[in-house]
Design an enzyme around this catalytic site. Sequence first.
Site, PDB file in Angstrom:
ATOM      1  N   LYS A 184       0.809  -1.221   0.000  1.00 51.96           N
ATOM      2  CA  LYS A 184       0.000   0.000   0.000  1.00 51.96           C
ATOM      3  C   LYS A 184       0.841   1.269   0.000  1.00 51.96           C
ATOM      4  CE  LYS A 184      -3.289  -0.888  -0.643  1.00 51.96           C
ATOM      5  NZ  LYS A 184      -3.687  -1.398  -1.991  1.00 51.96           N
ATOM      6  N   CYS A 185       1.956   1.209  -0.714  1.00 54.56           N
ATOM      7  CA  CYS A 185       2.846   2.370  -0.820  1.00 54.56           C
ATOM      8  C   CYS A 185       3.055   2.825  -2.258  1.00 54.56           C
ATOM      9  CB  CYS A 185       4.196   2.054  -0.175  1.00 54.56           C
ATOM     10  SG  CYS A 185       4.157   1.996   1.627  1.00 54.56           S
ATOM     11  N   ARG A 226      -8.132   3.353  -4.896  1.00 50.56           N
ATOM     12  CA  ARG A 226      -9.064   4.009  -3.981  1.00 50.56           C
ATOM     13  C   ARG A 226      -9.050   5.518  -4.204  1.00 50.56           C
ATOM     14  NH1 ARG A 226      -9.675   6.090   1.203  1.00 50.56           N
ATOM     15  NH2 ARG A 226      -7.416   6.165   1.511  1.00 50.56           N
ATOM     16  N   HIS A 268       7.167  -7.739  -2.120  1.00 57.19           N
ATOM     17  CA  HIS A 268       6.961  -6.983  -0.901  1.00 57.19           C
ATOM     18  C   HIS A 268       7.997  -7.358   0.156  1.00 57.19           C
ATOM     19  CE1 HIS A 268       3.465  -4.823  -2.080  1.00 57.19           C
ATOM     20  NE2 HIS A 268       2.602  -5.817  -2.001  1.00 57.19           N
ATOM     21  N   ARG A 301       6.255   5.387   1.130  1.00 54.58           N
ATOM     22  CA  ARG A 301       5.168   6.360   1.286  1.00 54.58           C
ATOM     23  C   ARG A 301       5.127   6.847   2.730  1.00 54.58           C
ATOM     24  NH1 ARG A 301      -1.113   4.760  -0.237  1.00 54.58           N
ATOM     25  NH2 ARG A 301      -1.887   6.877  -0.613  1.00 54.58           N
TER      26      ARG A 301
END
Length: 341
Positions: A86-87, A306, A150, A174
């Site tokens: 999620k970065c 998103r 990851h 991030r």
Amino acid sequence: MAAAASVAPSGPVPFTEVDDGTVPEHTPKEEFGDLVASLPRREQSILELRLYQGFWLPEHWVPGTIVFQRRFTPRPDDVILASYPKCGTTWLKALAFATAARTAYPPSDAGHPLRRMNPHDCIPFIDEIFAGGEDAKLDALPSPRLMNTHLPYALLPASVVTATGGCRVAYVCRDPKDMVVSLWHFLRRTKPDLSFADTFESVCDGTVAAGPVWDHVLSYWRASVATPDRALFLKYEDLLRDPAGNVRRLAEFMGCPFSAAEEAAGNVAAVVELCSFDEMKGLEVNRPGGGTAGKYRAMPRDAFFRKGVAGDWANHMTPEMAARLDQIFRDKLQGTGLAFS
């Protein structure tokens, strides 16, 4: 006269178009089951984690990670795209594929693979490939290969990070506050009642998948400082501020810089436009109902798109939570030359 030898296709090519289902699979989890069972265990939302070589990995990753570490043979022109979850993983995949494959697939073409596939269908997750015992599929990919992981830099195979014979690794990170929010929203697609506080606490205490997050980030930061020609360190926020400039950096790093003629023709801008958040989110394949990506735990493709912004953390965490997380990372990153706030 002898017949001309057939010319192997040049990569990168979409992984799903090479994976024709004929490569036999095996299950490394059976080979290393006893070792995995002996490792410290924690639960984190929808995942069971095991502490392997200093990092909390999803249990199903561990056998594949061991095989990856022991048996992966890189090619000199391989590029591994790395990130903490999620970065900016999806965006980095899209930009790298569109950039490296622009000769075979001009970014302005209506039939471009990224207009009909999710970026995760174009570039495979090494983590899933090896966890599923499907590593032979990587041999079918023509060079140069693009792959994704990851895993932290510290867990990559020696064959990847060695000074000779290894390959290049591009990493995106991030602001941890936005990462936590994005991670929570993503996990809620599988567990709708997941508490934001629980996700936040798991990041703060380090017991989160592929964590501790600060050690993950630092492993790549230190590699980029020590060997900048082999490890590229990108920030999601910098990509947002200057996508064209960072696409040029990425192209140069991957060994396929844009020529003056390409610059004049607007190719950099075309890559940025093709891979822009609004463009990709609006594609049929990435809309709700567009199918799933991921093998072990398939996620709806629209879950990877998103908001794509910086600063959304302010809508989800209190000032006290934000200050706490910022302080944790300031303490962990102190003296390294890396900072998020």
